[in-house]
Structures are given as structure tokens and as C-alpha cells.
Design a protein around this motif. Structure first.
Motif, PDB file in Angstrom:
ATOM      1  N   ALA A 120       0.829  -1.207   0.000  1.00 24.90           N
ATOM      2  CA  ALA A 120       0.000   0.000   0.000  1.00 24.90           C
ATOM      3  C   ALA A 120       0.863   1.256   0.000  1.00 24.90           C
ATOM      4  O   ALA A 120       0.563   2.232  -0.699  1.00 24.90           O
ATOM      5  N   ALA A 121       1.942   1.242   0.780  1.00 29.67           N
ATOM      6  CA  ALA A 121       2.834   2.400   0.822  1.00 29.67           C
ATOM      7  C   ALA A 121       3.576   2.555  -0.501  1.00 29.67           C
ATOM      8  O   ALA A 121       3.800   3.680  -0.972  1.00 29.67           O
ATOM      9  N   ARG A 122       3.942   1.457  -1.119  1.00 26.56           N
ATOM     10  CA  ARG A 122       4.628   1.514  -2.412  1.00 26.56           C
ATOM     11  C   ARG A 122       3.728   2.129  -3.477  1.00 26.56           C
ATOM     12  O   ARG A 122       4.158   2.973  -4.274  1.00 26.56           O
ATOM     13  N   GLU A 123       2.461   1.737  -3.474  1.00 27.61           N
ATOM     14  CA  GLU A 123       1.506   2.297  -4.438  1.00 27.61           C
ATOM     15  C   GLU A 123       1.293   3.784  -4.193  1.00 27.61           C
ATOM     16  O   GLU A 123       1.248   4.590  -5.127  1.00 27.61           O
ATOM     17  N   ALA A 124       1.140   4.156  -2.902  1.00 27.40           N
ATOM     18  CA  ALA A 124       0.937   5.566  -2.562  1.00 27.40           C
ATOM     19  C   ALA A 124       2.157   6.397  -2.946  1.00 27.40           C
ATOM     20  O   ALA A 124       2.027   7.527  -3.430  1.00 27.40           O
ATOM     21  N   LEU A 125       3.359   5.841  -2.736  1.00 29.90           N
ATOM     22  CA  LEU A 125       4.589   6.557  -3.073  1.00 29.90           C
ATOM     23  C   LEU A 125       4.695   6.775  -4.577  1.00 29.90           C
ATOM     24  O   LEU A 125       5.082   7.862  -5.034  1.00 29.90           O
ATOM     25  N   GLU A 126       4.319   5.772  -5.351  1.00 25.01           N
ATOM     26  CA  GLU A 126       4.346   5.934  -6.804  1.00 25.01           C
ATOM     27  C   GLU A 126       3.327   6.979  -7.253  1.00 25.01           C
ATOM     28  O   GLU A 126       3.622   7.822  -8.111  1.00 25.01           O
ATOM     29  N   ASP A 127       2.130   6.947  -6.675  1.00 28.97           N
ATOM     30  CA  ASP A 127       1.097   7.919  -7.041  1.00 28.97           C
ATOM     31  C   ASP A 127       1.535   9.342  -6.706  1.00 28.97           C
ATOM     32  O   ASP A 127       1.343  10.269  -7.511  1.00 28.97           O
ATOM     33  N   GLU A 128       2.069   9.523  -5.510  1.00 23.18           N
ATOM     34  CA  GLU A 128       2.521  10.856  -5.103  1.00 23.18           C
ATOM     35  C   GLU A 128       3.632  11.356  -6.023  1.00 23.18           C
ATOM     36  O   GLU A 128       3.642  12.532  -6.420  1.00 23.18           O
ATOM     37  N   THR A 129       4.562  10.481  -6.356  1.00 25.59           N
ATOM     38  CA  THR A 129       5.667  10.877  -7.235  1.00 25.59           C
ATOM     39  C   THR A 129       5.146  11.268  -8.607  1.00 25.59           C
ATOM     40  O   THR A 129       5.519  12.308  -9.157  1.00 25.59           O
ATOM     41  N   CYS A 130       4.255  10.442  -9.160  1.00 19.70           N
ATOM     42  CA  CYS A 130       3.693  10.754 -10.480  1.00 19.70           C
ATOM     43  C   CYS A 130       2.900  12.055 -10.453  1.00 19.70           C
ATOM     44  O   CYS A 130       2.935  12.830 -11.415  1.00 19.70           O
ATOM     45  N   GLU A 131       2.183  12.303  -9.361  1.00 19.61           N
ATOM     46  CA  GLU A 131       1.350  13.507  -9.274  1.00 19.61           C
ATOM     47  C   GLU A 131       2.191  14.775  -9.359  1.00 19.61           C
ATOM     48  O   GLU A 131       1.752  15.788  -9.897  1.00 19.61           O
ATOM     49  N   HIS A 132       3.409  14.722  -8.845  1.00 21.88           N
ATOM     50  CA  HIS A 132       4.261  15.913  -8.808  1.00 21.88           C
ATOM     51  C   HIS A 132       5.371  15.881  -9.858  1.00 21.88           C
ATOM     52  O   HIS A 132       6.156  16.820  -9.957  1.00 21.88           O
ATOM     53  N   TRP A 133       5.425  14.821 -10.654  1.00 20.76           N
ATOM     54  CA  TRP A 133       6.471  14.673 -11.667  1.00 20.76           C
ATOM     55  C   TRP A 133       6.071  15.394 -12.951  1.00 20.76           C
ATOM     56  O   TRP A 133       4.957  15.241 -13.429  1.00 20.76           O
TER      57      TRP A 133
END
Length: 206
Positions: A89-102
Motif C-alpha cells: 500500500a505504501a509503495r503504491e501511494a509513493l508511486e502515485d505521489e511521485t507521479c502527481e508531482h512529476w
């Protein structure tokens, strides 16, 4: 190995209480369409992603921990590189957050372009129709690929950014497909209403 086990234990209570809100079907399709426009891949490592986000977000490790649904201590371990394999769950959230600001400029340009010229929707879903008083077609599954107008695209993108629900976005997509495809077949009336439900999959291409 011990650090990874500690990360699991340390993150349980925070992950239960926090985390990101799950996107709906339409919003998720729009998100994938934007990500497809990236000209460079996001950082591959957990440490790289956390470092990137800490440079973008305010509030430091505590704020990022809340967004990821883990403890502040866990984020500090990510940043230090002592934990490299987050829980799922944390891995998915980390990827989403990174993509959102990338590459936010790239994402903004993609939305602006789609709002101007439209975008293509590919879906398998159940469509039903009402064509006036006392007339209707029974809902049935259809496989459809259709480009929608810039007018509809702009409205859908704006509604998503304004926080529209998935049901609201689904209705807007149904209306866009009604205008672009069903009402232009020549064998249906101008007041045909299209009901889009039970989406099996949907993809958008900007």
C-alpha cells in the motif's frame, strides 16, 4: 532484512488511519493518460522518490508520512535508504505521489491540449438508451473506441480537477460518447439519452 520487518510493524497503525483516497474509474483513466505523456521516467528507487517528494512538498517527513499512510520514522528510513521495499500500500501511494508531482508542466500541457482538441476513449461497458417517451433499448455491453470533442474533453477534465464524483464523471463521459458516436449514426434521434454503466475497462489517449 530486519529493517524491512521493522518498517512493516512501524507502518501498520499509520497506514490504517492515513493513505490516499482511491481514484474512481474515470479519474484513473485520465490519470493514466497524463502519465503516458511523461518525457522522462519517475525515479526508480524508493529513496529517489522520497527525495524528490521532500523537495516538492512542504511539511517534511511528517507531512509525507501522512500522505503515504506510514509513520514519520518509516519515511526517514526510506530517505536514508535503510528500507528499500515498502509495504504494497505504501509503495503504491509513493508511486502515485511521485507521479502527481512529476513533470507537472508536461501534465498541464497535456490537459490543455486535450481540452482544446479532444481525446480518444476506448471502453468496454454497458450502454443503455432512451429515445423519447415510451421508447428504449435494453442495456447491453459494447466495445467502443471513439474520439470526443474538445468541448466535452474540457468539461470532463475541469470536473475531475474540481473533485467531481466518479458517477458524475461517468455521466459526462456517457454524454460525450452519445454526441460523438451514437447520435451521429443517423438512425437515432437527436434527443437520444445514453446511460453508461458497468465499465469493464476504460482508457483515454491524449
Amino acid at each position: 532484512m530486519l529493517d524491512d520487518i521493522n518498517e512493516d510493524i512501524d507502518g501498520i497503525s499509520a497506514e490504517t488511519a492515513g493513505g490516499r483516497e482511491k481514484r474512481g474509474t474515470i479519474a484513473d483513466g485520465l490519470e493514466r493518460a497524463e502519465r503516458a505523456q511523461f518525457t522522462e521516467p519517475i525515479p526508480a528507487s524508493t529513496q529517489g522518490r522520497v527525495g524528490f517528494l521532500l523537495g516538492k512538498l512542504t511539511g517534511g517527513t511528517k507531512a509525507l508520512a501522512t500522505r503515504l499512510g506510514v509513520s514519520q520514522r518509516t519515511v526517514q528510513r526510506y530517505r536514508a535508504g535503510t528500507v528499500t521495499r515498502p509495504r504494497a500500500a505504501a509503495r503504491e501511494a509513493l508511486e502515485d505521489e511521485t507521479c502527481e508531482h512529476w513533470q507537472q508542466d508536461v501534465r498541464a500541457e497535456a490537459r490543455q491540449r486535450a481540452a482544446g482538441t479532444g481525446f480518444t476513449i476506448s471502453t468496454r461497458a454497458v450502454f443503455g438508451f432512451d429515445a423519447g417517451a415510451g421508447t428504449s433499448d435494453s442495456p447491453r455491453p459494447r466495445l467502443l473506441t471513439q474520439r470526443i470533442s474538445g468541448t466535452h474533453a474540457a468539461a470532463i477534465i475541469a470536473a475531475r480537477e474540481a473533485g467531481a464524483t466518479d458517477d458524475q464523471l461517468t455521466d459526462m463521459v456517457g454524454e460525450a460518447l452519445a454526441d460523438a458516436y451514437f447520435r451521429n449514426e443517423g438512425n437515432r434521434t437527436a434527443n437520444l439519452k445514453v446511460r453508461l454503466r458497468d465499465i469493464e475497462y476504460i482508457d483515454m489517449s491524449f
